[in-house]
Design an enzyme around this catalytic site. Structure first.
Site, PDB file in Angstrom:
ATOM      1  N   SER A 138       0.864  -1.185   0.000  1.00 52.85           N
ATOM      2  CA  SER A 138       0.000   0.000   0.000  1.00 52.85           C
ATOM      3  C   SER A 138       0.896   1.229   0.000  1.00 52.85           C
ATOM      4  CB  SER A 138      -0.869   0.018   1.262  1.00 52.85           C
ATOM      5  OG  SER A 138      -1.495   1.277   1.407  1.00 52.85           O
ATOM      6  N   TYR A 151      -2.281  -1.552  10.842  1.00 49.86           N
ATOM      7  CA  TYR A 151      -2.344  -1.838   9.395  1.00 49.86           C
ATOM      8  C   TYR A 151      -1.100  -1.289   8.687  1.00 49.86           C
ATOM      9  CZ  TYR A 151      -3.886  -1.653   4.528  1.00 49.86           C
ATOM     10  OH  TYR A 151      -3.965  -1.794   3.155  1.00 49.86           O
TER      11      TYR A 151
HETATM   12  N1  LIG Z   1      -8.781  -0.898  -1.023  1.00 50.49           N
HETATM   13  C1  LIG Z   1      -7.744  -0.122  -0.821  1.00 50.49           C
HETATM   14  O1  LIG Z   1      -7.874   1.126  -0.789  1.00 50.49           O
HETATM   15  C2  LIG Z   1      -6.358  -0.706  -0.695  1.00 50.49           C
HETATM   16  C3  LIG Z   1      -5.265   0.177  -0.789  1.00 50.49           C
HETATM   17  C4  LIG Z   1      -3.972  -0.326  -0.666  1.00 50.49           C
HETATM   18  C5  LIG Z   1      -3.785  -1.674  -0.466  1.00 50.49           C
HETATM   19  N2  LIG Z   1      -4.849  -2.514  -0.373  1.00 50.49           N
HETATM   20  C6  LIG Z   1      -4.571  -3.936  -0.139  1.00 50.49           C
HETATM   21  O2  LIG Z   1      -5.156  -4.714  -1.163  1.00 50.49           O
HETATM   22  C7  LIG Z   1      -5.380  -6.033  -0.698  1.00 50.49           C
HETATM   23  C8  LIG Z   1      -6.765  -6.481  -1.116  1.00 50.49           C
HETATM   24  O3  LIG Z   1      -7.734  -5.659  -0.516  1.00 50.49           O
HETATM   25  P1  LIG Z   1      -9.013  -5.105  -1.309  1.00 50.49           P
HETATM   26  O4  LIG Z   1      -8.916  -3.634  -1.332  1.00 50.49           O
HETATM   27  O5  LIG Z   1      -9.217  -5.838  -2.575  1.00 50.49           O
HETATM   28  O6  LIG Z   1     -10.152  -5.431  -0.229  1.00 50.49           O
HETATM   29  P2  LIG Z   1     -11.266  -6.565  -0.164  1.00 50.49           P
HETATM   30  O7  LIG Z   1     -12.198  -6.434  -1.302  1.00 50.49           O
HETATM   31  O8  LIG Z   1     -11.794  -6.494   1.229  1.00 50.49           O
HETATM   32  O9  LIG Z   1     -10.439  -7.919  -0.366  1.00 50.49           O
HETATM   33  C9  LIG Z   1      -9.685  -8.508   0.648  1.00 50.49           C
HETATM   34  C10 LIG Z   1      -9.522  -9.966   0.316  1.00 50.49           C
HETATM   35  O10 LIG Z   1      -8.682 -10.575   1.313  1.00 50.49           O
HETATM   36  C11 LIG Z   1      -9.345 -11.736   1.757  1.00 50.49           C
HETATM   37  N3  LIG Z   1      -8.926 -12.171   3.081  1.00 50.49           N
HETATM   38  C12 LIG Z   1      -8.922 -11.503   4.256  1.00 50.49           C
HETATM   39  N4  LIG Z   1      -8.483 -12.298   5.241  1.00 50.49           N
HETATM   40  C13 LIG Z   1      -8.211 -13.504   4.677  1.00 50.49           C
HETATM   41  C14 LIG Z   1      -7.737 -14.753   5.163  1.00 50.49           C
HETATM   42  N5  LIG Z   1      -7.473 -14.956   6.454  1.00 50.49           N
HETATM   43  N6  LIG Z   1      -7.547 -15.774   4.273  1.00 50.49           N
HETATM   44  C15 LIG Z   1      -7.822 -15.615   2.971  1.00 50.49           C
HETATM   45  N7  LIG Z   1      -8.307 -14.459   2.449  1.00 50.49           N
HETATM   46  C16 LIG Z   1      -8.487 -13.435   3.304  1.00 50.49           C
HETATM   47  C17 LIG Z   1     -10.833 -11.397   1.708  1.00 50.49           C
HETATM   48  O11 LIG Z   1     -11.595 -12.589   1.778  1.00 50.49           O
HETATM   49  P3  LIG Z   1     -13.073 -12.667   2.431  1.00 50.49           P
HETATM   50  O12 LIG Z   1     -14.015 -12.301   1.315  1.00 50.49           O
HETATM   51  O13 LIG Z   1     -13.205 -14.088   2.851  1.00 50.49           O
HETATM   52  O14 LIG Z   1     -13.115 -11.689   3.568  1.00 50.49           O
HETATM   53  C18 LIG Z   1     -10.854 -10.723   0.343  1.00 50.49           C
HETATM   54  O15 LIG Z   1     -10.852 -11.668  -0.680  1.00 50.49           O
HETATM   55  C19 LIG Z   1      -5.155  -5.999   0.818  1.00 50.49           C
HETATM   56  O16 LIG Z   1      -3.888  -6.562   1.117  1.00 50.49           O
HETATM   57  C20 LIG Z   1      -5.159  -4.502   1.141  1.00 50.49           C
HETATM   58  O17 LIG Z   1      -4.356  -4.205   2.252  1.00 50.49           O
HETATM   59  C21 LIG Z   1      -6.133  -2.061  -0.490  1.00 50.49           C
END
Ligand SMILES: NC(=O)c1ccc[n+]([C@@H]2O[C@H](COP(=O)([O-])OP(=O)(O)OC[C@H]3O[C@@H](n4cnc5c(N)ncnc54)[C@H](OP(=O)(O)O)[C@@H]3O)[C@@H](O)[C@H]2O)c1
Length: 276
Positions: A138, A151
């Site tokens: 991130s 985080y």
């Molecule tokens: N959105 C943002 O603004 C942003 C910015 C920078 C970085 N990121 C990073 O991007 C990555 C993906 O996030 P996203 O934005 O796409 O959010 P998201 O839609 O909430 O996706 C998160 C994913 O991680 C999975 N997950 C969480 N805990 C898990 C576990 N114990 N085992 C397996 N899967 C698990 C969730 O599965 P479930 O459906 O089962 O919960 C979901 O598939 C993360 O690492 C986040 O830190 C996001």
């Protein structure tokens, strides 16, 4: 030869879009998720587009689940060309408000799981003398902010790990990169964990202020398909760079950070966060 990819956290957001983008790019993609009933849409799109996506179970919090998923891939395909470590969630709250257990859980999911997955995958890639590992970090892995230190600390840790691995695994022909998105329109903000502990009203005030700001930014946030595209671009780069920043917000902050001293940047961010 068929190229094989594994993506973690493929049930939604960046992982969902990345699984699709990789399959469209010709990879046989193992889209892993802890609850495989969430894989229906991915499977339907794959069938309709005639692309190769196999939904498999992997809960990154469970070592046995990690091991058996990677074992299955190796038994079926005998190789692994690309790993995208994407699964994660956001623990919000100021440091004093977040319990040590909540800190540990945050590190277990966002950081230690990645160490474990790499420890399982690296022997396969070393033997092949090739492979790519993409860690989804991130922009906050490069700048501290108030209200979500747990985080942010996991994403700083991932920066360090990724840099170290570029040397360690680079010796074996394995390439590592970290993707640094800004605010992306996903479920991330709905799944955030907010601490129960309320040490001081000022902390709560700051966390709420930051959360409200983020929620407003999400409306104008970058689409997760753009993060997926940047992963595709990265893996096709002639020389894969240590990091790729995604989103105009992230680029703006990184440019400001590069142009300023640490103290100047801190003052600039304070004004951005708390305009008076
Ligand atoms: N959105 C943002 O603004 C942003 C910015 C920078 C970085 N990121 C990073 O991007 C990555 C993906 O996030 P996203 O934005 O796409 O959010 P998201 O839609 O909430 O996706 C998160 C994913 O991680 C999975 N997950 C969480 N805990 C898990 C576990 N114990 N085992 C397996 N899967 C698990 C969730 O599965 P479930 O459906 O089962 O919960 C979901 O598939 C993360 O690492 C986040 O830190 C996001």
């Amino acid at each position: 030869m068929e190229k094989i990819a594994l993506v973690t956290g493929s049930s939604s957001g960046i992982g969902f879009e990345t699984s699709l983008a990789l399959a469209r790019d010709g990879y046989y993609t193992f889209a892993s998720m802890r609850d495989i009933t969430k894989g229906t849409t991915l499977k339907e799109i794959a069938k309709k587009e005639d692309i190769s996506i196999e939904v498999i179970e992997m809960d990154v919090d469970k070592e046995e689940s990690i091991k058996s998923a990677i074992e299955k891939i190796f038994v079926d395909k005998k190789r692994l060309d690309l790993l995208v470590n994407n699964a994660g969630y956001g623990q919000f709250g100021c440091t004093e408000d977040v319990t040590i257990e909540e800190f540990r859980e945050q590190f277990d999911t966002n950081f230690f799981s990645i160490v474990k997955i790499i420890q399982e995958v690296a022997p396969i890639m070393r033997k092949q003398k090739s492979g790519i590992i993409v860690n989804v970090g991130s922009i906050v892995g490069r700048m501290g902010l108030p209200g979500s230190s747990a985080y942010i600390s996991t994403k700083f840790a991932l920066e360090g790990l990724s840099e170290c691995l570029r040397y360690e695994l680079g010796m074996f022909g394995i390439k590592i990169t970290i993707i640094e998105p800004g605010v992306i329109k996903t479920n991330f903000f709905d799944s955030m964990r907010i601490p129960h502990s309320k040490t001081d009203p000022k902390y709560q005030e700051i966390t709420e202020h930051i959360l409200n700001g983020l929620k407003m930014m999400v409306e104008m946030g970058t689409d997760p398909s753009q993060v997926a595209q940047s992963i595709i671009n990265a893996i096709h780069d002639k020389e894969i760079l240590p990091r790729y920043v995604v989103g105009s917000d992230a680029l703006m902050f990184i440019e400001a950070k590069k142009a300023k001293t640490d103290l100047e940047f801190e003052r600039y961010m304070s004004k951005e966060l708390f305009p008076s």
